[in-house]
Scaffold this motif. Structure first.
Motif, short mmCIF file in Angstrom:
data_model
loop_
_atom_site.label_atom_id
_atom_site.label_comp_id
_atom_site.label_asym_id
_atom_site.label_seq_id
_atom_site.Cartn_x
_atom_site.Cartn_y
_atom_site.Cartn_z
N ASN A 21 0.81 -1.33 0.06
CA ASN A 21 0.04 -0.15 0.01
C ASN A 21 0.83 1.25 0.00
O ASN A 21 0.43 2.41 -0.20
N SER A 47 -12.63 0.74 -1.44
CA SER A 47 -11.68 0.45 -0.35
C SER A 47 -11.85 -1.16 -0.37
O SER A 47 -12.99 -1.79 -0.67
N GLY A 48 -10.76 -1.74 0.18
CA GLY A 48 -10.86 -3.12 0.46
C GLY A 48 -11.88 -3.65 1.68
O GLY A 48 -12.46 -4.71 1.54
N ASN A 88 -14.87 -5.76 1.38
CA ASN A 88 -15.13 -7.10 2.08
C ASN A 88 -16.43 -7.12 2.78
O ASN A 88 -17.37 -7.99 2.93
N HIS A 100 -7.97 -10.13 8.26
CA HIS A 100 -8.27 -8.51 8.03
C HIS A 100 -9.57 -7.99 8.55
O HIS A 100 -9.81 -7.06 9.15
N GLU A 153 -10.29 -4.02 10.54
CA GLU A 153 -11.40 -3.15 9.88
C GLU A 153 -12.16 -2.57 10.81
O GLU A 153 -13.30 -2.10 10.60
N ASP A 166 -11.21 -13.16 0.75
CA ASP A 166 -10.68 -11.76 0.67
C ASP A 166 -9.36 -11.66 -0.38
O ASP A 166 -8.48 -12.28 0.20
N ALA A 173 -7.58 -9.31 -1.53
CA ALA A 173 -6.69 -8.04 -1.14
C ALA A 173 -5.55 -8.31 -2.01
O ALA A 173 -5.00 -7.21 -2.88
N ARG A 174 -4.91 -9.51 -1.92
CA ARG A 174 -3.51 -9.80 -2.53
C ARG A 174 -3.83 -10.96 -3.38
O ARG A 174 -2.94 -12.19 -3.48
N LYS A 207 -3.28 -2.66 -4.22
CA LYS A 207 -2.03 -2.87 -3.66
C LYS A 207 -1.29 -3.37 -4.88
O LYS A 207 -0.01 -3.63 -4.78
C1 PLP Z 1 -5.91 -9.02 3.78
C2 PLP Z 1 -6.47 -7.58 3.49
N1 PLP Z 1 -7.83 -7.42 3.12
C3 PLP Z 1 -8.32 -6.44 2.87
C4 PLP Z 1 -7.73 -5.01 2.80
C5 PLP Z 1 -7.99 -3.98 2.41
O1 PLP Z 1 -7.93 -2.75 3.07
P1 PLP Z 1 -8.40 -1.30 2.94
O2 PLP Z 1 -9.47 -1.00 3.55
O3 PLP Z 1 -7.32 -0.52 3.70
O4 PLP Z 1 -8.25 -0.99 1.23
C6 PLP Z 1 -6.13 -5.19 3.25
C7 PLP Z 1 -5.30 -4.17 3.47
O5 PLP Z 1 -4.34 -4.06 3.88
C8 PLP Z 1 -5.61 -6.54 3.61
O6 PLP Z 1 -4.31 -6.65 3.87
#
Ligand code: PLP
Length: 351
Positions: free
Chosen positions: A16, A67-68, A72, A93, A98, A177, A179-180, A212
């Motif tokens: 990030n 946003s992630g 989610n 996460h 969160e 999830d 995100a990656r 990311k």
């Molecule tokens: C595993 C995971 N899920 C979701 C997110 C999404 O987060 P954000 O709301 O910061 O975009 C992150 C961010 O670090 C993450 O590591």
């Protein structure tokens, strides 16, 4: 810290912490021409929906978010039934980072299961069977997996398929999830692996992180089970994740998905983590648990080296009781960054 070692240009704080890829910025600038209908009724968003269906090789429903966390919460909201709880690990996460958003927004309970290296097992899921049918317990309704996990490990497609089967046989849905997810796909062999661990494994709803991976604020909820798609657009608006000028999020994804740039960037990030492992694993005092599976390392360092190193080039502590830290690479990490960082680690740990 030995003063003579120049710090790398980029930190090892997080994916990030990286900026956006030039192709993403160019796409946003190109999308800035003229007027387009708002809220996703634009050609860019239609293009992204098609691009994700092609990428997953399935007729998926795509909903873009800011946003992630928002992705989610939306994905879980689409998958949860009434009176149901979400099952995850304590590292997830959604439960650890969160700020209670799923609990607050969805009014649901998160049940934390024990995990091995951040991964849930079928046995752990089965340990909740005694809750079923008991009116005093929220009913486990959604299994949430993170891929890549928060501990940097990667589920194999077979592991996910087994967990999905165990969840579905209990009437549960499965959320990934992602995100990656790009880094996981890169680690497992590319687009075929992406399909195998999602559609092939029977997952119901996936989030796919763009931010990311070279985006500047682009996340996607990909609904694989059409039965979950109906209410999702309304939930997205209720959860404050509906962008009026959606074309700018869509343009980012179009750039990332074009010619599999997403995969190229994730592959580079993973490769730099492997390179960092190789460059630091022979330094006395640096203990790695093993080679990285994706783009993060969790080494143990001598206690007195941690703060000087962090001041020299930033990274996050992980478990300071064990003197464990996290080093994470990004799409733009270079060999030179890795070499300089490793030189600084050697100089500090050896001081
Ligand atoms: C595993 C995971 N899920 C979701 C997110 C999404 O987060 P954000 O709301 O910061 O975009 C992150 C961010 O670090 C993450 O590591």
């Amino acid at each position: 810290m030995s003063a003579h070692v120049e710090p790398p240009q980029r930190s090892f704080a997080s994916d990030n912490a990286a900026g956006a890829h030039p192709a993403v910025l160019d796409a946003v600038v190109a999308a800035n021409e003229g007027h387009a209908l708002a809220y996703g009724s634009d050609p860019w968003t239609a293009g992204v929906a098609n691009a994700f269906s092609a990428m997953f090789d399935a007729d998926v429903t795509t909903l873009l978010t800011f946003s992630g966390t928002g992705a989610n919460v939306l994905a879980l909201g689409a998958a949860l039934g009434r009176g149901e709880a979400v099952v995850c690990t304590r590292w997830s996460h959604i439960t650890a980072d969160e700020t209670g958003a799923p609990e607050r927004v969805l009014g649901t309970k998160l049940i934390e299961l024990p995990s091995i290296d951040g991964k849930i097992t079928v046995d752990a899921l089965a340990s909740l069977d005694h809750l079923r049918g008991v009116q005093h317990h929220a009913q486990p309704g959604v299994l949430s997996l993170t891929q890549v996990t928060e501990l940097g490990t990667v589920y194999t497609p077979d592991e996910i398929a087994d967990l999905v089967e165990a969840a579905h046989s209990r009437g549960m849905r499965v959320h990934l999830d992602g995100a990656r997810l790009a880094n996981a796909a890169a680690a497992l062999g590319g687009v075929d692996a992406l399909r195998a661990m999602t559609v092939g494994a029977g997952v119901d709803v996936v989030t796919f992180g763009g931010t990311k991976n070279g985006g500047l604020g682009a996340e996607a909820v990909i609904i694989l089970d059409p039965a979950l798609a109906g209410a999702a657009p309304y939930l997205r608006k209720q959860f404050n994740q509906l962008a009026s000028k959606m074309r700018f999020i869509s343009a980012q994804f179009l750039a990332l998905l074009k010619d599999d740039l997403w995969l190229e960037l994730a592959t580079r990030s993973n490769r730099m983590a492997s390179r960092l492992y190789e460059a630091t694993s022979d330094i006395p005092g640096v203990t790695h648990e093993g080679p990285p599976e994706a783009n993060s390392l969790f080494p143990v360092l001598p206690a007195e080296a941690i703060e000087p190193l962090r001041e020299w080039c930033f990274f996050w502590p992980w478990d300071l009781e064990r003197n464990q830290v996290r080093w994470m690479t990004a799409w733009d990490t270079t060999e030179d960054d890795v070499n300089r960082f490793a030189a600084g680690v050697a100089a500090t740990v050896g001081d």
